[in-house]
Each structure stands twice: as structure tokens, then as C-alpha cells.
Design a protein around this motif. Structure first.
Motif, mmCIF file in Angstrom:
data_model
loop_
_atom_site.group_PDB
_atom_site.id
_atom_site.type_symbol
_atom_site.label_atom_id
_atom_site.label_comp_id
_atom_site.label_asym_id
_atom_site.label_seq_id
_atom_site.Cartn_x
_atom_site.Cartn_y
_atom_site.Cartn_z
ATOM 1 N N ARG A 69 -3.069 1.755 -10.372
ATOM 2 C CA ARG A 69 -3.657 3.062 -10.670
ATOM 3 C C ARG A 69 -3.303 3.464 -12.085
ATOM 4 O O ARG A 69 -2.207 3.166 -12.568
ATOM 5 C CB ARG A 69 -3.114 4.136 -9.720
ATOM 6 C CG ARG A 69 -3.857 4.165 -8.386
ATOM 7 C CD ARG A 69 -3.545 5.423 -7.603
ATOM 8 N NE ARG A 69 -4.018 6.642 -8.265
ATOM 9 C CZ ARG A 69 -3.771 7.868 -7.810
ATOM 10 N NH1 ARG A 69 -3.064 8.030 -6.702
ATOM 11 N NH2 ARG A 69 -4.224 8.929 -8.449
ATOM 12 N N ASP A 112 0.837 -1.209 0.000
ATOM 13 C CA ASP A 112 0.000 0.000 0.000
ATOM 14 C C ASP A 112 0.868 1.255 0.000
ATOM 15 O O ASP A 112 0.610 2.212 -0.727
ATOM 16 C CB ASP A 112 -0.937 0.017 1.220
ATOM 17 C CG ASP A 112 -2.028 -1.028 1.082
ATOM 18 O OD1 ASP A 112 -2.571 -1.151 -0.036
ATOM 19 O OD2 ASP A 112 -2.311 -1.732 2.063
ATOM 20 N N ARG A 113 1.915 1.202 0.807
ATOM 21 C CA ARG A 113 2.822 2.351 0.864
ATOM 22 C C ARG A 113 3.546 2.514 -0.479
ATOM 23 O O ARG A 113 3.779 3.626 -0.949
ATOM 24 C CB ARG A 113 3.833 2.126 2.014
ATOM 25 C CG ARG A 113 4.752 3.289 2.258
ATOM 26 C CD ARG A 113 4.004 4.507 2.837
ATOM 27 N NE ARG A 113 4.854 5.682 2.920
ATOM 28 C CZ ARG A 113 4.503 6.900 2.515
ATOM 29 N NH1 ARG A 113 3.306 7.118 1.985
ATOM 30 N NH2 ARG A 113 5.327 7.907 2.636
ATOM 31 N N LEU A 136 2.436 1.834 -3.437
ATOM 32 C CA LEU A 136 1.549 2.472 -4.419
ATOM 33 C C LEU A 136 1.436 3.980 -4.151
ATOM 34 O O LEU A 136 1.491 4.787 -5.090
ATOM 35 C CB LEU A 136 0.162 1.815 -4.388
ATOM 36 C CG LEU A 136 -0.823 2.319 -5.441
ATOM 37 C CD1 LEU A 136 -0.296 2.105 -6.861
ATOM 38 C CD2 LEU A 136 -2.183 1.622 -5.296
ATOM 39 N N GLU A 137 1.338 4.331 -2.859
ATOM 40 C CA GLU A 137 1.261 5.767 -2.514
ATOM 41 C C GLU A 137 2.507 6.513 -2.979
ATOM 42 O O GLU A 137 2.433 7.583 -3.579
ATOM 43 C CB GLU A 137 1.195 5.936 -0.989
ATOM 44 C CG GLU A 137 -0.178 5.813 -0.393
ATOM 45 C CD GLU A 137 -0.090 5.709 1.151
ATOM 46 O OE1 GLU A 137 -1.016 5.135 1.713
ATOM 47 O OE2 GLU A 137 0.914 6.160 1.769
ATOM 48 N N LEU A 138 3.658 5.907 -2.703
ATOM 49 C CA LEU A 138 4.918 6.572 -3.067
ATOM 50 C C LEU A 138 5.056 6.684 -4.581
ATOM 51 O O LEU A 138 5.499 7.719 -5.098
ATOM 52 C CB LEU A 138 6.122 5.781 -2.547
ATOM 53 C CG LEU A 138 6.477 5.899 -1.075
ATOM 54 C CD1 LEU A 138 7.816 5.217 -0.829
ATOM 55 C CD2 LEU A 138 6.542 7.360 -0.652
ATOM 56 N N ALA A 197 2.711 6.859 -6.805
ATOM 57 C CA ALA A 197 1.805 7.905 -7.303
ATOM 58 C C ALA A 197 2.372 9.281 -6.965
ATOM 59 O O ALA A 197 2.331 10.205 -7.789
ATOM 60 C CB ALA A 197 0.412 7.717 -6.701
ATOM 61 N N ALA A 198 2.928 9.432 -5.777
ATOM 62 C CA ALA A 198 3.454 10.735 -5.355
ATOM 63 C C ALA A 198 4.655 11.145 -6.202
ATOM 64 O O ALA A 198 4.830 12.320 -6.527
ATOM 65 C CB ALA A 198 3.839 10.685 -3.878
ATOM 66 N N ARG A 251 -2.776 -4.289 -6.702
ATOM 67 C CA ARG A 251 -3.170 -2.869 -6.616
ATOM 68 C C ARG A 251 -2.725 -2.186 -7.897
ATOM 69 O O ARG A 251 -1.649 -2.518 -8.424
ATOM 70 C CB ARG A 251 -2.466 -2.217 -5.435
ATOM 71 C CG ARG A 251 -2.866 -2.786 -4.083
ATOM 72 C CD ARG A 251 -1.744 -2.574 -3.083
ATOM 73 N NE ARG A 251 -2.053 -3.137 -1.767
ATOM 74 C CZ ARG A 251 -1.907 -4.418 -1.442
ATOM 75 N NH1 ARG A 251 -1.466 -5.307 -2.324
ATOM 76 N NH2 ARG A 251 -2.196 -4.841 -0.224
#
Ligand code: ATP
Length: 425
Positions: free
Chosen positions: A135, A67-68, A70-72, A74-75, A133
Motif C-alpha cells: 500500500r 493480510d493481517r 498489512l492491516e495492522l 496501515a492502522a 501485498r
């Protein structure tokens, strides 16, 4: 383990590069306390029309929580991706699997993404079935490549290296300052552990890209130490960061065994057959010949060596009707664009008009299927004479030069071919 796949963040005009995003994301992962086990640079089907340049997709192998991750991703992606370009359609895929243990459907997707044209809907179906996951931005077509990059470690056996040195980001778009003499000198020193660094005949430093974008130079080869030592020895403007990628470049992973008559557009093949027409140079300097299937089949395909393949065209021009070859290349509009070929057997003789046994002059054709006749003596002969043909080719493999090499195409110097090789460098 976590695998992050990334693709389709750059733009042909504006210049970015998904490898740069991957290198920056890897640094961010490390800054967050994660490890990076590998960075993969995977070349997918070079026939894909959506590609910006080399149809590359990237994967990072890490221990960061998915999860982390994917966040990173995207960021890091959002500020860098060239989403104003309507052709740019980024995708990120994150798998919570070990890279070697992805489901068979994912590894199979990778193998097909290298050789076939796939649909985004299929990528989504495979992603969802695997529970990954993901995006997408601006349509998220990049998820095809991102998923293929996730499956690559399980799908592929052969890996090479590329050491990429990046420019300071603010210099992008300005001319690159790389000392060519040092590139040529170091290319010589590290050949053939590092290959396709330069083209000695064209005097071109092929490791330095022409397109805008953050890459200063990329050094390719079979040995990780060699590519990074070579890169370190090049004299140039300051490099902002460097990263070593494992890649399927130089492996011919795109080539499938094909048969004339069954070849499809948008795929690349290795095909056996016989030269059916003498090579012809057409406008623009492109060299064409017809190639036919084994005896008994009348299927043919046009083969072409385009002008940018330079001296390779001399090899193609040296072919003659009747030569047995294996040809390799991508099929577009029914024409096979040559990347390399192997001479299996050369025609060594040519037929010519016979000499008159009485007067020694050359006889003329007496008409279709009617043999030959001497105009002076009236003597006739049924069969043509045979003369030896001087050939400028030998048995074995010939290839396009480094300046025209596709990223995924295997340079002959790497070895493992089924006949002698005639490498270009
Ligand atoms: P970048 O540096 O951005 O990766 P590129 O030259 O590698 O540039 P992309 O911009 O990635 O090209 O464009 C390729 C697009 O084609 C991506 O969206 C990718 O998902 C998609 N793609 C890759 N392989 C296939 C395939 N086999 N069939 C259909 N689409 C594909």
C-alpha cells in the motif's frame, strides 16, 4: 513467515521517525499473538534527494498472517505518518516469504537501492512480479524503501546493531534531557563494541539526535548486549520504549569500486588514484584537491572534505601531489565528498632549485624547460635538486570523525580494512 517493509513516514520539520512506527507495530504484532524474530533498520543510498535525513527503511520479520500484517501496518501508520508534509510519501510492503528466501529480483533490488537511484515504477514491477501485498499513501514512493527493506536479509551479509530508546511521545519537540557525563563515561566503557556514541574531540554526544522526533538516543555497535547495556546505563528523562534493530549501519554497503572517468552522480565509490593538486582550503573551510587516475589516464575528479568533517580536513590538507590513495565517498555534481581515504604511498621528496656548486647560493630557473642558472657565477644545471619532504601522514586509512559520520559508513575501528587504520573517536 511474513516480512513487513515500511518507509517514508516522517517529516524533517515535524519529526516522526519510521523506526518508531516499526517499534510500535512490532508491539502490536506481539499483542495480537504474533512473534517478532527481527527488526531491521536498513540504510539505503544516502544520495537520495527525497530522504528526510538518513534514508532509512524498516523491516519486521514475523509469523503473523500477511493480510493481517498489512492491516495492522496501515492502522499503525495512518495516525502517525506526517502525510501533511508534501515530501512524505509512505509505503508498506508485505511478503509472505521467509526473509532469507525472497526472490533474487527482490534481493537485487535491495542491493541497488543502497547504491543507485531507482524509480518507483521499478519497485512496483518487482513487487507485482513477487506477488507481494503493498500500500502507498501520497504517491507511495516509500514502497521503494519498503521493498528494499524486505529484501535486505537475503541481500546483505554484514549486520551491526542499534539500540534505540524513545522519549514519551508528548515530550517530542522539547529539549532532550540526557546526562552527557553518563553518555561519555559509558561510551568509554563499551568502546569499541559500541562505536560512534560520542565524538571525544568535539565533545559531542552523537548518539543523541538534534532533530525533533521521538528518538532519545541510539547506541550503535557490533554486539547486541553491549549496545543495550550501554543504553540502559545512560541517565536521562524516562524512556517510553526501547528496541534493538539489526542494521547495515557502519558497513560501507553503499560503496562500489569505481574508476576515475566512469564515476556517476548519486552513487558512492571506492577509487584508486594519485593526488594531482595540493589541497586548497576554500571559503567556508571546505578543503579541495584534484585526484587523477592511474598513469596513462588523464581523467580527474575533484575531492572535497567539507567543513563539518572538522579535524579530518587536517589529514586532507597534509596530502601532497603525487601521493597514491584510495578515496571513498559519494559523487555529487562531479565532486567526490570524502568519507575516508587510504594512503597507499606518500611522496617523500620534493624538487627544489639546485645550489650553485661554485658559490653555494640558490640557482634560479633559466626559463621553461631550460634548467637552472646561477645569477652570480653564470653556472648552469640541468636538473632540480631533491630534498626530503616531512610528512604528517602514515600509510593506511583515515576517516571523518564520529560527528560527521554517515550512518552507513564503516568506522575504521570495526576492522577488516586492507591497510593499517587510524580511527577517530
Ligand atoms: P524516514 O524516517 O521517514 O524513513 P528518511 O531520511 O529515511 O526518513 P525517507 O523519508 O524515507 O527518508 O525518504 C526516502 C525516500 O526515498 C523514500 O520514499 C524511499 O522509498 C525513497 N528511496 C530510498 N532509496 C531510494 C533509491 N535508491 N532510489 C530512489 N528512491 C529511494
Amino acid at each position: 513467515m511474513t516480512v513487513i517493509g515500511l518507509d517514508d513516514t516522517d517529516s524533517r520539520e515535524r519529526g516522526m521517525c519510521t523506526t518508531y512506527l516499526a517499534a510500535r507495530l512490532a508491539e502490536r504484532v506481539v499483542a495480537e499473538g504474533g512473534t517478532i524474530d527481527r527488526r531491521l533498520l536498513v540504510r539505503l543510498n544516502p544520495a537520495v534527494e527525497y530522504k528526510t535525513r538518513g534514508n532509512a527503511a524498516l523491516a519486521l520479520h514475523t509469523d503473523l498472517d500477511p493480510d493481517r500484517a498489512l492491516e495492522l501496518a496501515a492502522a499503525e501508520l495512518e495516525p502517525l505518518a506526517e502525510t501533511d508534509d508534501p515530501r512524505t510519501s509512505p509505503g508498506v510492503v508485505v511478503a509472505g516469504d521467509a526473509p532469507e528466501a525472497v526472490p533474487d529480483a527482490v534481493a537485487d533490488f535491495t542491493r541497488r537501492a543502497i547504491r543507485e537511484l531507482l524509480d518507483p515504477a521499478e519497485a512496483l514491477a518487482v513487487l507485482d512480479a513477487a506477488g507481494y501485498r503493498h500500500r502507498g499513501w501520497e504517491g507511495g514512493r516509500g514502497r521503494i524503501g519498503a521493498l528494499a527493506a524486505v529484501g535486505a536479509w537475503a541481500a546483505l551479509e554484514e549486520w551491526t546493531y542499534e539500540r534505540i530508546s524513545y522519549r514519551a511521545f508528548e515530550r517530542c519537540g522539547t529539549p532532550r534531557d540526557v546526562d552527557e557525563a553518563s553518555v561519555f563515561e559509558e561510551a568509554e566503557r563499551f568502546y569499541p563494541d559500541a562505536w560512534d556514541t560520542v565524538d571525544r574531540v568535539e565533545r559531542q554526544a552523537v548518539c543523541v539526535p538534534n532533530a525533533p522526533g521521538p528518538i532519545l538516543y541510539g547506541i550503535r555497535g557490533d554486539e547486541a548486549d553491549a549496545v543495550s547495556d550501554l543504553a540502559d546505563r545512560i541517565e536521562s528523562e524516562p524512556t517510553e520504549r526501547s528496541a534493538t534493530f539489526l542494521t547495515n549501519q557502519g558497513t560501507d554497503a553503499h560503496l562500489a569500486d569505481g574508476r576515475i572517468g566512469d564515476l556517476r552522480d548519486g552513487r558512492a565509490y571506492r577509487v584508486d588514484g594519485t593526488v594531482a593538486s595540493d589541497p586548497e582550503t576554500r571559503r567556508g573551510g571546505h578543503v579541495f584537491f584534484e585526484f587523477e587516475g592511474p598513469a596513462g589516464s588523464d581523467a580527474r575528479v575533484d575531492c572535497v572534505a567539507f567543513e563539518p568533517t572538522k579535524r579530518f580536513r587536517d589529514r586532507v590538507r597534509a596530502l601532497r601531489v603525487g601521493d597514491d590513495l584510495t578515496v571513498c565517498g559519494e559523487v555529487t555534481d562531479g565532486t567526490l565528498k570524502l568519507e575516508k581515504f587510504a594512503v597507499r604511498a606518500l611522496r617523500r621528496t620534493a624538487e627544489t632549485n639546485p645550489t650553485c656548486p661554485s658559490c653555494g647560493r640558490s640557482m634560479a630557473s633559466a626559463g621553461r624547460d631550460q634548467g637552472y642558472r646561477c645569477r652570480d657565477c653564470g653556472t648552469s644545471a640541468a636538473e632540480p635538486a631533491t630534498v626530503p619532504l616531512d610528512r604528517d601522514l602514515e600509510r593506511g586509512w583515515y576517516e571523518v570523525p564520529p560527528c560527521a559520520r554517515r550512518h552507513i559508513a564503516k568506522p575504521l575501528v570495526r576492522g577488516g580494512f586492507d591497510a593499517p587504520v587510524h580511527p577517530e573517536r
